[in-house]
Design a protein around this motif. Structure first.
Motif, short mmCIF file in Angstrom:
data_model
loop_
_atom_site.label_atom_id
_atom_site.label_comp_id
_atom_site.label_asym_id
_atom_site.label_seq_id
_atom_site.Cartn_x
_atom_site.Cartn_y
_atom_site.Cartn_z
N GLY A 18 0.67 -1.41 0.18
CA GLY A 18 -0.02 -0.20 -0.05
C GLY A 18 0.88 1.24 0.06
O GLY A 18 2.04 1.36 0.58
N ILE A 19 0.27 2.18 -0.42
CA ILE A 19 0.95 3.50 -0.70
C ILE A 19 1.55 4.01 0.77
O ILE A 19 2.48 4.94 0.84
N ASN A 20 0.75 4.13 1.64
CA ASN A 20 1.24 4.44 3.03
C ASN A 20 2.12 3.49 3.75
O ASN A 20 2.62 4.00 4.84
N GLY A 21 2.40 2.53 3.32
CA GLY A 21 3.26 1.62 4.03
C GLY A 21 2.49 0.56 4.84
O GLY A 21 1.57 0.90 5.08
N PRO A 22 3.07 -0.66 5.09
CA PRO A 22 2.56 -1.39 5.89
C PRO A 22 2.30 -1.10 7.30
O PRO A 22 2.94 -0.30 7.93
N ILE A 23 1.06 -1.10 7.78
CA ILE A 23 0.58 -0.82 9.14
C ILE A 23 1.75 -0.95 10.11
O ILE A 23 1.74 -0.28 11.11
N ASP A 24 2.18 -2.26 10.21
CA ASP A 24 3.14 -2.72 11.09
C ASP A 24 4.23 -1.89 11.10
O ASP A 24 4.86 -1.86 12.22
N ASP A 25 4.70 -1.32 9.81
CA ASP A 25 5.89 -0.54 9.75
C ASP A 25 5.60 0.69 10.33
O ASP A 25 6.32 1.37 10.94
N PRO A 41 7.83 2.47 15.19
CA PRO A 41 8.51 3.14 16.25
C PRO A 41 7.75 3.25 17.57
O PRO A 41 8.56 3.66 18.61
N ILE A 42 6.54 3.07 17.45
CA ILE A 42 5.72 3.50 18.79
C ILE A 42 5.97 1.81 19.44
O ILE A 42 5.90 1.92 20.62
N GLN A 43 5.36 1.16 18.75
CA GLN A 43 5.44 -0.65 19.33
C GLN A 43 6.80 -0.90 19.88
O GLN A 43 6.83 -1.50 21.05
N HIS A 44 7.82 -0.78 19.20
CA HIS A 44 8.98 -1.12 19.36
C HIS A 44 9.94 -0.21 20.35
O HIS A 44 10.33 -0.51 21.26
N GLY A 92 15.98 -4.04 7.82
CA GLY A 92 14.70 -3.17 8.38
C GLY A 92 14.04 -3.84 9.55
O GLY A 92 14.58 -4.44 10.26
N PHE A 93 12.99 -3.27 9.45
CA PHE A 93 12.18 -3.38 10.88
C PHE A 93 12.00 -4.84 11.19
O PHE A 93 12.08 -5.47 12.16
N SER A 94 11.50 -5.73 10.00
CA SER A 94 11.35 -7.34 10.30
C SER A 94 12.40 -8.04 10.58
O SER A 94 12.17 -8.92 11.47
N ALA A 95 13.53 -7.61 10.41
CA ALA A 95 14.60 -8.24 10.97
C ALA A 95 14.63 -8.27 12.58
O ALA A 95 15.50 -9.22 13.08
#
Length: 258
Positions: free
Chosen positions: A164-171, A175-178, A252-255
């Protein structure tokens, strides 16, 4: 159990307001004790500044971290900060509820984090050495507590999908969750996200309530996001990068999720 809801929306009659009221009732009906920090209703001061320390010398240079450290250590924080810290100590679970504004939380909630997460309370704790780099990312003052985001967005779910254009919601929420929740030790549950808020009619609202109710019922059963702990061996210290043999094909984040 004790549940703290930190709520950030300026309109009590909004979708967010209705969902906050629903959550309080659902949790209390299940036997939990609930406190709500309604930041707009509290007229919460969002800016971290020199006035957050009660005994600074006039004209002294303001150092956000060191002033925060001294004020927390000496019990000289402004009372609004100290009260919110007591709520966090009291809580077994924390829910941050907010509309997603410009890809993040409203400024008033960011200001709550900046002021309440004092040096020595939420960061700057634990041993810093070649073997450990503080009690954080899976350890820290909030270890053993659970946390969850309840987030509304105006965009479609597809806008926040993997392509999606806004980026995955998890990404978007990483910054908030992690960085805000996992950093001081919370077990972070998957977020509850409501998309396309301007298109919620009575029938869809009932469905949202049902889904949120199930998440609240399972607050102590839901498996947390499996973020990698900092001091458990996956990271080289003090560089704080993943070891070369850990998630070698990821960046990136998923790592940082097992």
């Amino acid at each position: 159990m004790n549940v703290l809801i930190v709520y950030a929306h300026p309109e009590p009659r909004s979708l967010n307001g209705s969902l906050k009221d629903f959550s309080v009732k659902r949790l209390e009906d299940a036997g939990h004790i609930v406190q709500v920090s309604d930041l707009y209703a509290m007229n919460w001061k969002a800016s971290l500044d020199a006035n957050d320390s009660l005994d600074r010398q006039p004209g002294a240079r303001f150092d956000p971290s060191l002033d925060s450290k001294r004020a927390f250590k000496d019990g000289r924080q402004s009372q609004d900060i100290a009260l919110e810290q007591e709520k966090l100590r009291w809580a077994d679970a924390v829910i941050l509820q907010f509309p997603l504004w410009w890809f993040s939380m409203p400024a008033i909630l960011k200001g709550w984090v900046e002021r309440v997460y004092a040096y020595g309370f939420a960061y700057g704790v634990g041993e810093h050495s070649d073997a450990r780099w503080g009690d954080r990312y899976g350890e820290g003052s909030m270890a053993g507590k659970r946390a969850m985001l309840v987030v509304t967005t105006g965009g479609w779910e597809s806008h926040y999908s993997p392509r999606g254009i806004n980026g995955p919601i998890d990404d978007v929420l990483f910054p908030i969750q992690h960085g805000i929740l996992y950093y001081p030790g919370f077990d972070v549950l998957p977020p509850f996200v409501i998309h396309r808020t301007s298109r919620i009619d009575e029938a869809r609202f009932a469905g949202v309530q049902d889904a949120l109710g199930k998440r609240l019922d399972d607050l102590w059963k839901t498996a947390p996001i499996p973020f990698r702990p900092q001091n458990a061996g996956a990271y080289d210290i003090p560089a704080l990068t993943l070891r070369s043999d850990v998630a070698a094909d990821q960046i990136g984040f998923s790592a940082h999720i097992e």
